[in-house]
Design an enzyme around this catalytic site. Structure first.
Site, PDB file in Angstrom:
ATOM      1  N   ARG A  50     -12.740  -7.063   6.268  1.00  0.00           N
ATOM      2  CA  ARG A  50     -13.249  -8.386   5.862  1.00  0.00           C
ATOM      3  C   ARG A  50     -14.639  -8.602   6.456  1.00  0.00           C
ATOM      4  O   ARG A  50     -15.517  -9.132   5.819  1.00  0.00           O
ATOM      5  CB  ARG A  50     -12.310  -9.512   6.339  1.00  0.00           C
ATOM      6  CG  ARG A  50     -10.900  -9.461   5.792  1.00  0.00           C
ATOM      7  CD  ARG A  50     -10.773  -9.751   4.302  1.00  0.00           C
ATOM      8  NE  ARG A  50     -11.216  -8.731   3.379  1.00  0.00           N
ATOM      9  CZ  ARG A  50     -10.533  -7.636   3.011  1.00  0.00           C
ATOM     10  NH1 ARG A  50      -9.356  -7.395   3.515  1.00  0.00           N
ATOM     11  NH2 ARG A  50     -11.027  -6.788   2.134  1.00  0.00           N
ATOM     12  N   ARG A  83      -5.035  -6.152 -11.278  1.00  0.00           N
ATOM     13  CA  ARG A  83      -5.872  -7.018 -10.435  1.00  0.00           C
ATOM     14  C   ARG A  83      -7.222  -6.310 -10.341  1.00  0.00           C
ATOM     15  O   ARG A  83      -7.279  -5.136  -9.978  1.00  0.00           O
ATOM     16  CB  ARG A  83      -5.285  -7.145  -9.029  1.00  0.00           C
ATOM     17  CG  ARG A  83      -6.246  -7.837  -8.049  1.00  0.00           C
ATOM     18  CD  ARG A  83      -5.920  -7.536  -6.595  1.00  0.00           C
ATOM     19  NE  ARG A  83      -4.671  -8.113  -6.158  1.00  0.00           N
ATOM     20  CZ  ARG A  83      -3.973  -7.618  -5.135  1.00  0.00           C
ATOM     21  NH1 ARG A  83      -4.383  -6.544  -4.474  1.00  0.00           N
ATOM     22  NH2 ARG A  83      -2.853  -8.193  -4.775  1.00  0.00           N
ATOM     23  N   LYS A  99       0.860  -1.196   0.000  1.00  0.00           N
ATOM     24  CA  LYS A  99       0.000   0.000   0.000  1.00  0.00           C
ATOM     25  C   LYS A  99       0.889   1.237   0.000  1.00  0.00           C
ATOM     26  O   LYS A  99       1.803   1.348   0.834  1.00  0.00           O
ATOM     27  CB  LYS A  99      -0.884   0.013   1.248  1.00  0.00           C
ATOM     28  CG  LYS A  99      -2.011  -0.972   1.153  1.00  0.00           C
ATOM     29  CD  LYS A  99      -2.970  -0.868   2.316  1.00  0.00           C
ATOM     30  CE  LYS A  99      -4.102  -1.871   2.136  1.00  0.00           C
ATOM     31  NZ  LYS A  99      -3.684  -3.235   1.786  1.00  0.00           N
ATOM     32  N   HIS A 127     -14.367 -13.798  -4.709  1.00  0.00           N
ATOM     33  CA  HIS A 127     -14.843 -15.107  -4.226  1.00  0.00           C
ATOM     34  C   HIS A 127     -16.248 -15.357  -4.740  1.00  0.00           C
ATOM     35  O   HIS A 127     -16.918 -16.273  -4.303  1.00  0.00           O
ATOM     36  CB  HIS A 127     -14.861 -15.123  -2.692  1.00  0.00           C
ATOM     37  CG  HIS A 127     -13.639 -14.524  -2.101  1.00  0.00           C
ATOM     38  ND1 HIS A 127     -13.545 -13.193  -1.776  1.00  0.00           N
ATOM     39  CD2 HIS A 127     -12.440 -15.071  -1.814  1.00  0.00           C
ATOM     40  CE1 HIS A 127     -12.344 -12.937  -1.321  1.00  0.00           C
ATOM     41  NE2 HIS A 127     -11.648 -14.048  -1.333  1.00  0.00           N
ATOM     42  N   LYS A 135     -13.682  -5.826  -6.309  1.00  0.00           N
ATOM     43  CA  LYS A 135     -14.906  -5.012  -6.217  1.00  0.00           C
ATOM     44  C   LYS A 135     -14.640  -3.712  -5.459  1.00  0.00           C
ATOM     45  O   LYS A 135     -15.235  -2.686  -5.758  1.00  0.00           O
ATOM     46  CB  LYS A 135     -16.019  -5.812  -5.534  1.00  0.00           C
ATOM     47  CG  LYS A 135     -16.523  -6.957  -6.394  1.00  0.00           C
ATOM     48  CD  LYS A 135     -17.766  -7.601  -5.805  1.00  0.00           C
ATOM     49  CE  LYS A 135     -18.145  -8.842  -6.597  1.00  0.00           C
ATOM     50  NZ  LYS A 135     -19.281  -9.558  -5.992  1.00  0.00           N
ATOM     51  N   GLY A 136     -13.765  -3.760  -4.446  1.00  0.00           N
ATOM     52  CA  GLY A 136     -13.486  -2.562  -3.644  1.00  0.00           C
ATOM     53  C   GLY A 136     -13.966  -2.753  -2.223  1.00  0.00           C
ATOM     54  O   GLY A 136     -15.073  -3.251  -2.006  1.00  0.00           O
ATOM     55  N   ALA A 137     -13.133  -2.341  -1.263  1.00  0.00           N
ATOM     56  CA  ALA A 137     -13.395  -2.689   0.128  1.00  0.00           C
ATOM     57  C   ALA A 137     -13.618  -1.488   1.054  1.00  0.00           C
ATOM     58  O   ALA A 137     -13.772  -1.667   2.251  1.00  0.00           O
ATOM     59  CB  ALA A 137     -12.221  -3.512   0.662  1.00  0.00           C
ATOM     60  N   ASP A 147      -1.611  -2.270  -4.048  1.00  0.00           N
ATOM     61  CA  ASP A 147      -3.013  -2.339  -3.641  1.00  0.00           C
ATOM     62  C   ASP A 147      -3.674  -0.987  -3.887  1.00  0.00           C
ATOM     63  O   ASP A 147      -3.016   0.056  -3.834  1.00  0.00           O
ATOM     64  CB  ASP A 147      -3.120  -2.631  -2.132  1.00  0.00           C
ATOM     65  CG  ASP A 147      -2.815  -4.082  -1.796  1.00  0.00           C
ATOM     66  OD1 ASP A 147      -2.877  -4.944  -2.684  1.00  0.00           O
ATOM     67  OD2 ASP A 147      -2.517  -4.343  -0.609  1.00  0.00           O
ATOM     68  N   MET A 148      -4.993  -1.008  -4.092  1.00  0.00           N
ATOM     69  CA  MET A 148      -5.713   0.261  -4.218  1.00  0.00           C
ATOM     70  C   MET A 148      -6.431   0.549  -2.908  1.00  0.00           C
ATOM     71  O   MET A 148      -7.084  -0.324  -2.344  1.00  0.00           O
ATOM     72  CB  MET A 148      -6.713   0.206  -5.374  1.00  0.00           C
ATOM     73  CG  MET A 148      -7.316   1.553  -5.689  1.00  0.00           C
ATOM     74  SD  MET A 148      -6.099   2.853  -6.055  1.00  0.00           S
ATOM     75  CE  MET A 148      -5.759   2.521  -7.776  1.00  0.00           C
TER      76      MET A 148
HETATM   77  P1  FDA Z   1     -18.673 -10.282  -2.612  1.00  0.00           P
HETATM   78  O1  FDA Z   1     -18.360  -9.351  -1.503  1.00  0.00           O
HETATM   79  O2  FDA Z   1     -19.892 -10.032  -3.438  1.00  0.00           O
HETATM   80  O3  FDA Z   1     -18.703 -11.725  -2.055  1.00  0.00           O
HETATM   81  C1  FDA Z   1     -19.028 -12.840  -2.863  1.00  0.00           C
HETATM   82  C2  FDA Z   1     -18.996 -14.063  -1.989  1.00  0.00           C
HETATM   83  O4  FDA Z   1     -17.644 -14.289  -1.560  1.00  0.00           O
HETATM   84  C3  FDA Z   1     -19.771 -13.933  -0.689  1.00  0.00           C
HETATM   85  O5  FDA Z   1     -21.130 -14.217  -0.878  1.00  0.00           O
HETATM   86  C4  FDA Z   1     -19.053 -14.897   0.157  1.00  0.00           C
HETATM   87  O6  FDA Z   1     -19.464 -16.200  -0.246  1.00  0.00           O
HETATM   88  C5  FDA Z   1     -17.605 -14.730  -0.229  1.00  0.00           C
HETATM   89  N1  FDA Z   1     -16.869 -13.718   0.583  1.00  0.00           N
HETATM   90  C6  FDA Z   1     -16.564 -12.457   0.229  1.00  0.00           C
HETATM   91  N2  FDA Z   1     -15.854 -11.844   1.192  1.00  0.00           N
HETATM   92  C7  FDA Z   1     -15.713 -12.722   2.180  1.00  0.00           C
HETATM   93  C8  FDA Z   1     -15.088 -12.686   3.445  1.00  0.00           C
HETATM   94  N3  FDA Z   1     -14.439 -11.622   3.902  1.00  0.00           N
HETATM   95  N4  FDA Z   1     -15.161 -13.771   4.227  1.00  0.00           N
HETATM   96  C9  FDA Z   1     -15.777 -14.851   3.775  1.00  0.00           C
HETATM   97  N5  FDA Z   1     -16.384 -14.946   2.587  1.00  0.00           N
HETATM   98  C10 FDA Z   1     -16.367 -13.913   1.793  1.00  0.00           C
HETATM   99  N6  FDA Z   1     -10.050  -4.293  -2.158  1.00  0.00           N
HETATM  100  C11 FDA Z   1      -9.576  -3.031  -2.338  1.00  0.00           C
HETATM  101  O7  FDA Z   1     -10.324  -2.075  -2.165  1.00  0.00           O
HETATM  102  N7  FDA Z   1      -8.267  -2.852  -2.692  1.00  0.00           N
HETATM  103  C12 FDA Z   1      -7.415  -3.881  -2.937  1.00  0.00           C
HETATM  104  O8  FDA Z   1      -6.254  -3.649  -3.273  1.00  0.00           O
HETATM  105  C13 FDA Z   1      -7.913  -5.200  -2.767  1.00  0.00           C
HETATM  106  N8  FDA Z   1      -7.116  -6.279  -2.981  1.00  0.00           N
HETATM  107  C14 FDA Z   1      -7.678  -7.540  -2.995  1.00  0.00           C
HETATM  108  C15 FDA Z   1      -6.904  -8.638  -3.356  1.00  0.00           C
HETATM  109  C16 FDA Z   1      -7.486  -9.892  -3.466  1.00  0.00           C
HETATM  110  C17 FDA Z   1      -6.648 -11.053  -3.890  1.00  0.00           C
HETATM  111  C18 FDA Z   1      -8.871 -10.051  -3.191  1.00  0.00           C
HETATM  112  C19 FDA Z   1      -9.545 -11.384  -3.340  1.00  0.00           C
HETATM  113  C20 FDA Z   1      -9.627  -8.980  -2.778  1.00  0.00           C
HETATM  114  C21 FDA Z   1      -9.040  -7.729  -2.657  1.00  0.00           C
HETATM  115  N9  FDA Z   1      -9.782  -6.630  -2.228  1.00  0.00           N
HETATM  116  C22 FDA Z   1      -9.252  -5.373  -2.371  1.00  0.00           C
HETATM  117  C23 FDA Z   1     -11.081  -6.837  -1.551  1.00  0.00           C
HETATM  118  C24 FDA Z   1     -12.243  -6.759  -2.536  1.00  0.00           C
HETATM  119  O9  FDA Z   1     -12.387  -5.445  -3.005  1.00  0.00           O
HETATM  120  C25 FDA Z   1     -13.564  -7.206  -1.886  1.00  0.00           C
HETATM  121  O10 FDA Z   1     -13.848  -6.382  -0.806  1.00  0.00           O
HETATM  122  C26 FDA Z   1     -13.560  -8.654  -1.423  1.00  0.00           C
HETATM  123  O11 FDA Z   1     -12.844  -9.476  -2.305  1.00  0.00           O
HETATM  124  C27 FDA Z   1     -14.993  -9.187  -1.358  1.00  0.00           C
HETATM  125  O12 FDA Z   1     -15.585  -9.124  -2.623  1.00  0.00           O
HETATM  126  P2  FDA Z   1     -15.935 -10.389  -3.553  1.00  0.00           P
HETATM  127  O13 FDA Z   1     -15.470 -10.058  -4.927  1.00  0.00           O
HETATM  128  O14 FDA Z   1     -15.373 -11.620  -2.991  1.00  0.00           O
HETATM  129  O15 FDA Z   1     -17.480 -10.386  -3.665  1.00  0.00           O
END
Ligand code: FDA
Length: 312
Positions: free
Chosen positions: A287, A182, A96, A225, A185-187, A130-131
């Protein structure tokens, strides 16, 4: 509501001081974080490699407060690259920019990043930047495009977030530059002025960006995921004769290990993001914020895995 509450908690450092030694918080953290030391993280990487999964190692820690902290964080990354190289681990690193001093001075951040990238180049490794939240998006992309990528095109990559309105245009720009992306969706908690408030829009923008990257991008990382999106990626690859070595799936440490293994068995490339370090609290809160049912999901995914293991 719950998402906002967890994202608010992510910023409350005084709560971290309180929970740091709490057993329940630590056991939650252990699920998502590969320990507090580099040794424990390297053990986690070796276990992933043994399952046919590559890794990206992340030293937890966000915005630093002074130059000395930023320099220390930079040195820690150089040690990580050296140790991964010595161990012949199949892993790169994720960084980061705020942990490398971006909030103190852009020049300081660039000097530190050049040192890390030079070491990554010497080790034939790769650094994913990372973003962070949207207030950093433009600065992060500018710094990479203008000051890091030209010097290390093979060793540095970006992250784009499908919840931002701007992201499809950023995908097109990255494709022109041939930069590795990469896609996630965004966290972070974002205002409705910059990000889609509805999950369905975030998901459909993800799919639109993913299609574009799979067709024209440079080895995209499909970081999700979401089983529906993963299914779509597989379908789209087949329909367009995109071989499985032209992209990789990426997931977070401790999330859907059953799905990680399934994708490997099906012949796809899988990379797991492995965070470690003492600063696990904001990461853990993000998370838990990921969706309202996330706390329950944590328990649910453990049960799914246990049932899956019994069936095999
Ligand atoms: P979504 O949130 O819709 O979840 C889909 C399904 O995945 C859920 O229904 C559940 O089954 C499972 N799931 C998701 N999150 C879970 C959790 N925490 N615990 C258990 N199960 C879960 N974000 C960002 O802003 N900057 C970044 O640099 C990164 N880098 C990054 C790297 C990698 C390798 C990953 C996988 C993710 C990131 N993220 C990130 C986080 C990303 O933006 C997002 O918040 C999470 O991946 C959750 O989104 P999903 O795409 O999994 O879909």
């Amino acid at each position: 509501m719950l998402r906002s509450a967890f994202l608010y908690l992510a910023d409350q450092q005084q709560i971290f001081k309180f929970v740091r030694n709490n057993r329940l918080a630590k056991s939650f953290a252990n699920r998502f974080v590969a320990g507090e030391t580099l040794d424990s993280a390297l053990t986690a990487v070796a276990r992933l490699n043994a399952r046919g999964i590559t890794a990206s190692l992340d030293l937890l820690g966000e915005s630093v407060h002074n130059e000395a902290e930023a320099q220390l964080a930079g040195e820690a990354y150089i040690t990580m690259l050296d140790r991964l190289h010595e161990q012949k681990a199949d892993a790169n690193v994720s960084v980061k920019l705020t942990a490398m001093g971006l909030d103190i001075s852009e020049d300081l951040c660039i000097v530190i990043m050049h040192k890390i990238l030079a070491r990554a180049r010497d080790c034939s490794s790769f650094v994913r930047i990372d973003m962070e939240s949207s207030e950093y998006t433009q600065r992060t992309l500018d710094l990479i495009e203008q000051r890091l990528y030209p010097a290390y095109p093979q060793n540095v990559g970006i992250v784009l977030q499908s919840y931002l309105f701007r992201t499809f245009a950023d995908v097109e720009r990255a494709i022109l530059l041939k930069a590795r992306v990469r896609l996630c969706k965004g966290a972070y908690k974002e205002p409705e002025t910059v990000a889609y408030p509805e999950k369905k829009d975030v998901d459909s923008n993800y799919i639109r960006c993913m299609h574009e990257l799979m067709l024209h991008g440079n080895y995209p990382g499909i970081a999700t995921h979401d089983e529906a999106i993963i299914k779509e990626a597989k379908r789209f690859a087949k329909e367009n004769s995109i071989s499985s070595d032209r992209f990789e799936f990426q997931m977070l440490y401790g999330v859907r290990r059953d799905l990680q293994d399934k994708l490997v068995r099906e012949g796809y490339r899988m990379r797991v993001y492995v965070p470690f370090g003492t600063q696990w609290y904001p990461y853990l809160m993000r998370r838990l914020a990921e969706r309202p049912a996330n706390v329950a999901f944590l328990t649910g995914s453990m049960v799914k895995e246990m049932v899956g293991r019994r069936r095999r």
